[in-house]
Scaffold this active site. Structure first.
Site, mmCIF file in Angstrom:
data_model
loop_
_atom_site.group_PDB
_atom_site.id
_atom_site.type_symbol
_atom_site.label_atom_id
_atom_site.label_comp_id
_atom_site.label_asym_id
_atom_site.label_seq_id
_atom_site.Cartn_x
_atom_site.Cartn_y
_atom_site.Cartn_z
ATOM 1 N N GLU A 151 6.995 -15.266 -6.032
ATOM 2 C CA GLU A 151 5.826 -16.012 -5.575
ATOM 3 C C GLU A 151 4.681 -15.105 -5.146
ATOM 4 O OE1 GLU A 151 8.943 -16.318 -4.393
ATOM 5 O OE2 GLU A 151 9.572 -18.183 -5.344
ATOM 6 N N PHE A 208 8.382 -21.952 -0.356
ATOM 7 C CA PHE A 208 8.265 -20.653 -1.029
ATOM 8 C C PHE A 208 6.826 -20.160 -1.101
ATOM 9 C CE2 PHE A 208 12.193 -22.340 -3.397
ATOM 10 C CZ PHE A 208 13.024 -21.921 -2.376
#
Lengths: 318, 271
Positions: free
Chosen positions: A58, A83
């Site tokens: 991410e 996330f």
């Protein structure tokens, strides 16, 4: 409340909106191995050349999106809400500080996510993104509003964070009423002068349920879908402050720093009206079915009713 | 070519003078990593980098992503020597309202393509620029300057993996391998080992050079022009603080400005 067959999950609206945005060649989509969950997968199917898999990484995704935005693209990057938080510093320093037009979508936000357990139940995302200067923060309540508000993101300047939810809920809008939605403007769903319930996300449905219950006791509620947490529609809040004289906030999020926090900041610096907060009270979730979990954590229409009564009592005793 | 190399060396010397003067004026900043990176930056801008100082926003310019953004004095010195910044801009480094922010910032300084400050982010940003260039069918190439200490950040390797997966052929990295990070030598703090081999294991082409040998640097930059597929990393072996004797290989001068006496010695050595 658990996943009725009618209605839609806000993540579905996000997926549909991306398709509607595809006419603009600047729009690109970034995924972190959760396209099927965030619903960016529909865009991928239609426009694979404009969809970029970033793998389970991410932090990289956020800065790739920033680089694309600096080159004239309008990236929509999505993963689970929790996330995105891993990449908070990337969002702050890499996207928001230079003011790049990157639109982040965190799906599966809140306790409502259910059985995956506390690790997946982001209850602080609205709070942390709200602290970033000039960042728009949105949390729609159903699929139709999510779709409409996502499409409108193309018209704003600077970065945004949108939280969507995993599960279907009863629709609060229809094809006509969704056209009245506007980023930064709270939507009044019910009008009453005893108390104003300001809700976002899946708690909007609970707020309306609470309003129905309270109506039986002669208590008239205003219910607002405050889909945009930032910038907060303080103009509407000022009007409701005069009209109702007390507030309840309702959100599937920590009571610290989210919609309730935003309301509290505004009230304490502008008005002297009571506010009661319905939200997650400084605890993590756990695994469970959505309905039983929401009950366990206190995110119910009953909790909103109680908060409304408390808020009205405080108003009347002051 | 000999003449060109001499010109580049002279430009690097003038940049070094700017670096010590502006950090002294600010009484802050990062001279060590600026002095180690400056030769490769001068070599790049002086040879194959495509930019137009009279049109800094030119869409198809090559991008330079200064990921080790604390070495901002190197960037500002270069922009000064190219005529983009004034001497007075350099002397305002780190003061309120200055175009020369503490860490390079694309919103504050003409000719800066990235807002840096947090290490490990620039390669990902460069990859985003590279993918966009490909979508736009643009010839622009993306250069990313990484510090070697910075490669301790996991995000660098997320980006290295993604750059290979997306098979970009317009992304190039220079690693300023000065072997010193903030607190101490890397071998004390966290030695990463063979950085070039690590990039190669992710499918990159790589080459090591003496990062202070202008001829070698220019040759390596030209070598990148002949590689037509995949991302490329040049590992420039350097000395932190290069050119100022008491700063060389001295972790103290990672983030410390020279005092009055030290400025005098530095300027004498660089004259």
């Amino acid at each position: 409340m658990s996943a009725p067959s009618i209605g839609g999950a806000s993540r579905d609206g996000y997926g549909k909106a991306l398709l509607r945005l595809s006419d603009d060649p600047r729009v690109v989509v970034l995924e972190a191995d959760l396209g099927k969950s965030t619903k960016s997968c529909h865009f991928r199917e239609e426009f694979p050349e404009r969809t970029f898999s970033m793998g389970i990484a991410e932090q990289n995704m956020m800065l790739v999106a920033a680089g694309m935005a600096s080159s004239g693209k309008v990236p929509f990057a999505s993963t689970f809400a929790i996330f995105t938080e891993r990449a908070f510093e990337q969002v702050r320093n890499g996207i928001a500080r230079p003011g790049l037009n990157v639109h982040i979508c965190g799906s599966h936000g809140g306790i409502h996510t259910g059985t995956d357990g506390s690790s997946a139940q982001s209850i602080e995302d609205l709070s942390i993104y709200r602290t970033i200067p000039k960042m728009t923060v949105i949390h729609p309540c159903d699929d139709l509003s999510a779709e409409e508000l996502t499409v409108q993101l193309l018209g704003i300047s600077g970065p945004s964070y949108m939280r969507t939810a995993r599960n279907k809920v009863r629709r609060m809008y229809d094809d006509q009423s969704k056209l009245g939605l506007k980023i930064g403007v709270g939507s009044i769903l019910e009008e009453g002068s005893d108390v104003a319930i300001i809700a976002c996300g899946v708690m909007v449905e609970q707020a309306r349920n609470a309003a129905s219950t309270l109506a039986n006791d002669g208590i008239e509620c205003t219910v607002v879908d405050m889909h945009t947490i930032k910038p907060l529609d303080t103009e509407l809040l000022a009007i409701l402050s005069e009209r109702c004289g007390c507030f309840v906030s309702a959100e599937d999020h920590s009571v610290i720093g989210g919609l309730g926090g935003a309301l509290s900041e505004w009230i304490t610096t502008s008005k002297t009206v009571p506010l009661e907060m319905v939200g997650v009270r400084d605890r993590f979730g756990e695994s469970g079915g959505t309905s039983e979990l929401m009950e366990e954590v206190g995110l119910t229409s009953e909790a909103i009713c109680q908060a409304a009564r408390n808020s009205i009592n405080r108003k009347n005793s002051s | 070519m000999e003449d060109r190399i001499s010109e580049l060396k002279e430009m690097a010397r003038l940049c070094r003078i700017d670096i010590v003067k502006m950090t002294h004026a600010a009484n802050a900043g990062h001279p060590g990593g600026s002095l180690s990176a400056i030769d490769s930056m001068v070599a790049l801008y002086g040879t194959i980098m495509r930019f137009d100082t009279s049109n800094p926003d030119w869409d198809d310019r090559d991008r330079f992503v200064m990921s080790k953004g604390h070495a901002s004095p190197a960037m500002y010195a270069l922009l000064h020597q190219m005529g983009v910044l004034e001497e007075s801009d350099l002397m305002s480094f780190r003061t309120l309202g200055s175009v020369c922010q503490g860490h390079v910032d694309m919103n504050w300084t003409e000719g800066v393509d990235f807002s840096a400050g947090s290490l490990g982010m620039g390669l990902s940003f460069g990859l985003g620029c590279a993918l966009s260039a490909r979508m736009d069918a643009s010839e622009r190439r993306i250069w990313v300057m990484l510090g070697d200490g910075e490669t301790q950040e996991g995000q660098v390797w997320e980006a290295a993996m993604a750059a290979n997966y997306h098979n970009v052929n317009n992304l190039r990295v220079i690693v300023d391998r000065n072997r010193i990070q903030n607190d101490d030598f890397m071998e004390v703090q966290m030695e990463i080992g063979d950085i070039g081999a690590k990039f190669e294991s992710f499918g990159w082409s790589s080459r090591e050079v003496d990062g202070h040998d202008m001829s070698e640097l220019v040759e390596a930059l030209q070598w990148t022009e002949n590689i037509d597929s995949g991302p490329i990393a040049i590992i420039a072996n350097t000395t932190k603080g290069k050119g100022v004797s008491f700063m060389e290989d001295n972790p103290e001068f990672h983030g410390k400005a020279p005092n009055n006496e030290e400025l005098g010695i530095a300027l004498e050595e660089l004259s």
